[in-house]
Design an enzyme around this catalytic site. Sequence first.
Site, PDB file in Angstrom:
ATOM      1  N   THR A 236      -5.372 -71.889  36.458  1.00 50.86           N
ATOM      2  CA  THR A 236      -4.983 -73.038  37.282  1.00 50.86           C
ATOM      3  C   THR A 236      -3.777 -73.769  36.697  1.00 50.86           C
ATOM      4  O   THR A 236      -3.426 -74.851  37.173  1.00 50.86           O
ATOM      5  CB  THR A 236      -6.153 -74.021  37.423  1.00 50.86           C
ATOM      6  OG1 THR A 236      -6.643 -74.367  36.120  1.00 50.86           O
ATOM      7  CG2 THR A 236      -7.278 -73.417  38.235  1.00 50.86           C
ATOM      8  N   GLY A 237      -3.151 -73.201  35.660  1.00 51.15           N
ATOM      9  CA  GLY A 237      -1.999 -73.831  35.023  1.00 51.15           C
ATOM     10  C   GLY A 237      -0.707 -73.109  35.331  1.00 51.15           C
ATOM     11  O   GLY A 237      -0.274 -73.019  36.489  1.00 51.15           O
ATOM     12  N   TYR A 238      -0.065 -72.577  34.301  1.00 53.42           N
ATOM     13  CA  TYR A 238       1.220 -71.896  34.437  1.00 53.42           C
ATOM     14  C   TYR A 238       1.131 -70.754  35.446  1.00 53.42           C
ATOM     15  O   TYR A 238       2.026 -70.548  36.271  1.00 53.42           O
ATOM     16  CB  TYR A 238       1.623 -71.363  33.059  1.00 53.42           C
ATOM     17  CG  TYR A 238       3.102 -71.294  32.788  1.00 53.42           C
ATOM     18  CD1 TYR A 238       4.041 -71.359  33.815  1.00 53.42           C
ATOM     19  CD2 TYR A 238       3.568 -71.152  31.486  1.00 53.42           C
ATOM     20  CE1 TYR A 238       5.396 -71.283  33.549  1.00 53.42           C
ATOM     21  CE2 TYR A 238       4.926 -71.076  31.203  1.00 53.42           C
ATOM     22  CZ  TYR A 238       5.832 -71.144  32.248  1.00 53.42           C
ATOM     23  OH  TYR A 238       7.174 -71.074  31.982  1.00 53.42           O
TER      24      TYR A 238
ATOM     25  N   ARG B 145      20.251 -65.627  28.738  1.00 52.88           N
ATOM     26  CA  ARG B 145      20.253 -64.961  30.034  1.00 52.88           C
ATOM     27  C   ARG B 145      18.838 -64.549  30.431  1.00 52.88           C
ATOM     28  O   ARG B 145      17.887 -64.685  29.661  1.00 52.88           O
ATOM     29  CB  ARG B 145      21.166 -63.733  29.990  1.00 52.88           C
ATOM     30  CG  ARG B 145      22.632 -64.086  29.703  1.00 52.88           C
ATOM     31  CD  ARG B 145      23.515 -62.867  29.833  1.00 52.88           C
ATOM     32  NE  ARG B 145      23.114 -61.782  28.951  1.00 52.88           N
ATOM     33  CZ  ARG B 145      23.663 -60.581  28.943  1.00 52.88           C
ATOM     34  NH1 ARG B 145      24.628 -60.302  29.796  1.00 52.88           N
ATOM     35  NH2 ARG B 145      23.249 -59.653  28.100  1.00 52.88           N
TER      36      ARG B 145
ATOM     37  N   ASP C  18      -5.743 -82.841  29.132  1.00 49.71           N
ATOM     38  CA  ASP C  18      -5.945 -81.415  28.872  1.00 49.71           C
ATOM     39  C   ASP C  18      -5.261 -80.946  27.596  1.00 49.71           C
ATOM     40  O   ASP C  18      -5.783 -80.079  26.895  1.00 49.71           O
ATOM     41  CB  ASP C  18      -5.455 -80.590  30.069  1.00 49.71           C
ATOM     42  CG  ASP C  18      -6.406 -80.686  31.258  1.00 49.71           C
ATOM     43  OD1 ASP C  18      -7.626 -80.679  31.038  1.00 49.71           O
ATOM     44  OD2 ASP C  18      -5.919 -80.774  32.403  1.00 49.71           O
TER      45      ASP C  18
END
Length: 286
Positions: free
Chosen positions: A184-186, A154, A74
């Site tokens: 469908t990824g992150y 932070r 991909d």
Amino acid sequence: MKRPERITLFTHQYPEETSDSVQRVIEMTRAAGVEVLVPPPEAEKHSLGADSEGVRAGAETSEPTDLALVLGGDGTILTALRTYAGRGVPVFALNFGAIGFLATVERRAFDDGLRDALAGNFELLELPGIAIEVDGEDRWAVNDVSIHRRPTHRVAELGYSIRDDTLGQVRCDGLVASTPVGSTGYNLANGGPILAWGVEGYVVSFIAPHTLTARTLVVAPNDTLTVENLSRREDVEVTTDGRPTCALAPGEQTTVRFQHDRFLLAQMPGTSFYHRFREKFGRLAY
């Protein structure tokens, strides 16, 4: 589709896994009378230092081509899609990766898949893109734009709005705006919804939000997302498809927008998103 007369070759980062297949591409394209353009990084990777019959080593991706042929997963497919964004060049991918959700054909069917590519035996799927503006230029992503804290910093403080309507501010590790292809990824890892290909719009999800009220939002395609870094001291990083793109200093903001039909992906006749989803991720229930 019309039979291609010229293709451009892309392979993934491990040449030892694709070198034999590259030679097979050269053999089959010669037999078919199709010219192969090999960009400089690919020519170096596979030691193709000089032109030979039907092969142009060192050809630039700016040159006209009929088809981008990918031997990779991909990540390599995304590179090829971004390379030809808005140029009307389809990407036909033979899966040499772990998942290959965007691949046209699996590696086990290499010869048959390559014959289909050279014969133009495939359909075209128009995919949307998502972009941010950096120094007056659009940086396009196929999957997603991510705005997140740096590893040593932070928790980020991000404000976000749609059009002129402020929706809120969130302490989190980051925010991800995903296309249906990228959902469908992150986004999926964030617990966001999967958007079927063809759904109009994009999805905004949060990475490790420090609140119980941060909710995923599906945004209409014509609505622009604005994200502001509300931190007083620390910048946040912006990536497109996982590639570092720029940083937002404290108080800076950026806009994210969606555009239809930015990329062209080749797929075999009769293939659907739902078939692809089942094959790559398994059945949802038994």
